[in-house]
Scaffold this motif. Structure first.
Motif, short mmCIF file in Angstrom:
data_model
loop_
_atom_site.label_atom_id
_atom_site.label_comp_id
_atom_site.label_asym_id
_atom_site.label_seq_id
_atom_site.Cartn_x
_atom_site.Cartn_y
_atom_site.Cartn_z
N ILE A 147 0.84 -1.20 0.00
CA ILE A 147 0.00 0.00 0.00
C ILE A 147 0.87 1.25 0.00
CG2 ILE A 147 -1.53 1.40 1.46
CD1 ILE A 147 -3.04 -0.70 -0.17
N PHE A 148 1.95 1.26 0.79
CA PHE A 148 2.81 2.44 0.82
C PHE A 148 3.57 2.62 -0.49
CE2 PHE A 148 2.15 2.13 5.42
CZ PHE A 148 1.89 3.46 5.71
N ASP A 149 3.93 1.52 -1.13
CA ASP A 149 4.56 1.62 -2.46
C ASP A 149 3.56 2.20 -3.46
OD1 ASP A 149 6.91 0.56 -1.50
OD2 ASP A 149 6.53 -1.47 -2.23
N ILE A 150 2.31 1.81 -3.37
CA ILE A 150 1.27 2.34 -4.26
C ILE A 150 1.09 3.84 -4.03
CG2 ILE A 150 -1.23 2.34 -4.66
CD1 ILE A 150 -1.06 -0.76 -4.18
N ILE A 151 1.07 4.25 -2.76
CA ILE A 151 0.92 5.68 -2.44
C ILE A 151 2.06 6.48 -3.05
CG2 ILE A 151 0.95 7.35 -0.55
CD1 ILE A 151 -0.46 5.17 1.16
N THR A 152 3.28 5.96 -2.94
CA THR A 152 4.43 6.63 -3.55
C THR A 152 4.26 6.73 -5.05
OG1 THR A 152 5.87 5.79 -1.79
CG2 THR A 152 6.94 6.57 -3.79
N GLY A 153 3.79 5.65 -5.67
CA GLY A 153 3.58 5.66 -7.12
C GLY A 153 2.53 6.66 -7.55
N ILE A 154 1.45 6.77 -6.79
CA ILE A 154 0.40 7.75 -7.10
C ILE A 154 0.97 9.16 -7.03
CG2 ILE A 154 -1.77 8.75 -6.27
CD1 ILE A 154 -2.50 5.88 -5.31
N ASN A 155 1.78 9.42 -6.01
CA ASN A 155 2.39 10.74 -5.85
C ASN A 155 3.31 11.06 -7.03
OD1 ASN A 155 5.14 12.09 -4.36
ND2 ASN A 155 3.21 13.19 -4.14
N LYS A 156 4.06 10.07 -7.49
CA LYS A 156 4.98 10.29 -8.61
C LYS A 156 4.23 10.60 -9.90
CE LYS A 156 8.94 7.67 -6.87
NZ LYS A 156 9.76 6.45 -6.99
N GLN A 157 2.95 10.22 -9.94
CA GLN A 157 2.13 10.54 -11.11
C GLN A 157 1.42 11.89 -10.97
OE1 GLN A 157 -0.15 7.43 -12.98
NE2 GLN A 157 1.08 5.82 -12.06
N GLY A 158 1.79 12.66 -9.94
CA GLY A 158 1.33 14.04 -9.87
C GLY A 158 0.27 14.35 -8.84
N VAL A 159 -0.09 13.37 -8.01
CA VAL A 159 -1.13 13.60 -7.00
C VAL A 159 -0.47 13.97 -5.67
CG1 VAL A 159 -3.10 12.64 -5.76
CG2 VAL A 159 -2.66 11.95 -8.13
N THR A 160 -0.82 15.14 -5.15
CA THR A 160 -0.35 15.57 -3.83
C THR A 160 -1.12 14.78 -2.77
OG1 THR A 160 0.10 17.77 -4.70
CG2 THR A 160 -0.08 17.57 -2.30
N ILE A 161 -0.43 14.37 -1.69
CA ILE A 161 -1.04 13.47 -0.72
C ILE A 161 -0.83 13.99 0.70
CG2 ILE A 161 -0.85 11.16 0.33
CD1 ILE A 161 -0.25 10.12 -2.53
N LEU A 162 -1.93 13.98 1.47
CA LEU A 162 -1.88 14.19 2.92
C LEU A 162 -2.28 12.87 3.56
CD1 LEU A 162 -1.51 15.87 5.48
CD2 LEU A 162 -3.85 16.70 5.19
N LEU A 163 -1.33 12.26 4.26
CA LEU A 163 -1.48 10.90 4.78
C LEU A 163 -1.51 10.93 6.31
CD1 LEU A 163 -1.23 7.74 4.60
CD2 LEU A 163 1.24 8.09 4.44
N VAL A 164 -2.55 10.35 6.90
CA VAL A 164 -2.65 10.19 8.34
C VAL A 164 -2.41 8.72 8.66
CG1 VAL A 164 -4.43 9.97 10.13
CG2 VAL A 164 -4.11 12.15 8.97
N GLU A 165 -1.48 8.44 9.58
CA GLU A 165 -1.08 7.05 9.80
C GLU A 165 -0.60 6.80 11.22
OE1 GLU A 165 -0.56 3.93 9.14
OE2 GLU A 165 -1.60 3.85 7.23
N GLN A 166 -0.90 5.58 11.73
CA GLN A 166 -0.28 5.10 12.96
C GLN A 166 1.01 4.35 12.68
OE1 GLN A 166 -2.77 3.29 16.11
NE2 GLN A 166 -4.55 3.82 14.85
N ASN A 167 1.18 3.87 11.45
CA ASN A 167 2.41 3.16 11.09
C ASN A 167 3.50 4.20 10.84
OD1 ASN A 167 4.52 1.76 9.70
ND2 ASN A 167 3.06 0.14 9.22
N VAL A 168 4.20 4.54 11.91
CA VAL A 168 5.12 5.68 11.87
C VAL A 168 6.30 5.41 10.93
CG1 VAL A 168 6.69 7.09 13.27
CG2 VAL A 168 4.44 6.47 14.16
N TYR A 169 6.88 4.23 11.02
CA TYR A 169 8.08 3.97 10.20
C TYR A 169 7.77 4.05 8.71
CZ TYR A 169 11.90 1.68 7.85
OH TYR A 169 12.92 1.41 6.98
N GLN A 170 6.77 3.30 8.27
CA GLN A 170 6.47 3.26 6.83
C GLN A 170 6.04 4.62 6.30
OE1 GLN A 170 7.10 1.02 4.71
NE2 GLN A 170 7.23 -0.95 5.75
N SER A 171 5.24 5.35 7.08
CA SER A 171 4.73 6.63 6.58
C SER A 171 5.81 7.70 6.55
CB SER A 171 3.53 7.09 7.40
OG SER A 171 3.82 7.10 8.77
#
Length: 241
Positions: free
Chosen positions: A180-204
């Motif tokens: 899921i985090f790899d997908i989020i990175t990929g979406i961002n690289k395609q031009g989508v700005t992201i605000l991510l709220v997470e308890q998984n501190v390391y991955q986020s």
């Protein structure tokens, strides 16, 4: 350069209470175009409540939220979506009795996004090949990881300028979390700005350009993802180091 170019989304002195229970205290936060900005903290820190205030699902007690120079204070939630702020809620909240394709089509209910519907369906099927394989399957019969993919894909159908992700890794296996985090990175690289709220501190923090740490409704630390990963307080409080 206009201010909004530097900060697409700007929160200033945001306060919020559920009745007599104050939840947010003078929260300041900025999201710049092209970034992944992460808000991390323990359960109950105020992270999800911050997103709900941005999306106008709740009304702030005081403070301001502006997006590309527009005050969100008097907007209804559907107007926020039309402006380009699209939230993928915690717990996925797909439509379980609808198929994958029907869920995706619901994501483009905003009139301005309908001409792009087929293009966006093709795009999310490229991002999530599993959804293409299951386009006729009922959402409620899919695995947790597949439902999270569908929830993110449905959000992308609305042509977000900023995608607000609320705990996308919640309840997923470690392997699916990394995916899921790899997908989020990929979406961002395609031009989508992201605000991510997470308890998984390391991955986020690993994928964040900048990050905010919240504790008991307050922002207590901010910096780049790398800076916060190397911060002694973060290591001790969240990473068990």
């Amino acid at each position: 350069m206009p201010t909004w170019v530097r900060a697409m989304l700007k929160i200033e002195k945001l306060n919020f209470a559920y009745g007599d229970l104050k939840v947010l205290w003078d929260v300041d936060l900025e999201v710049h175009e092209g970034e992944i900005v992460t808000v991390v903290g323990a359960n109950g820190a105020g992270k999800s409540t911050t997103l709900k205030n941005i999306s106008r699902l709740v009304t702030p007690t005081s403070g301001s939220i502006t997006f590309q120079g527009r005050d969100l204070g008097k907007m209804q939630p559907h107007h926020v979506v039309e402006a380009g702020l699209v939230q993928v809620p915690e717990g996925r909240r797909i439509f379980p009795e609808m198929t994958v394709m029907e869920n995706l089509r619901m994501g483009s209910y905003v009139k301005a996004t309908r001409p792009d519907r087929q293009k966006n369906i093709d795009w999310v099927f490229e991002l999530f090949p599993r959804l293409r394989e299951r386009e006729k399957q009922l959402g409620g019969t899919m695995s947790g990881g597949e439902q999270q993919m569908l929830a993110i894909a449905r959000g992308l159908m609305a042509n977000p300028k900023v995608l607000l992700l609320d705990e996308p890794s919640l309840g997923l296996s470690p392997l699916l979390v990394k995916n899921i985090f790899d997908i989020i990175t990929g979406i961002n690289k395609q031009g989508v700005t992201i605000l991510l709220v997470e308890q998984n501190v390391y991955q986020s923090l690993r994928i964040a350009h900048r990050a905010y740490v919240m504790e008991t409704g307050r922002v207590v630390l901010t910096g780049t993802g790398e800076e916060l990963l190397n911060n002694d307080h973060i290591k001790k409080a969240f990473l068990g180091m």
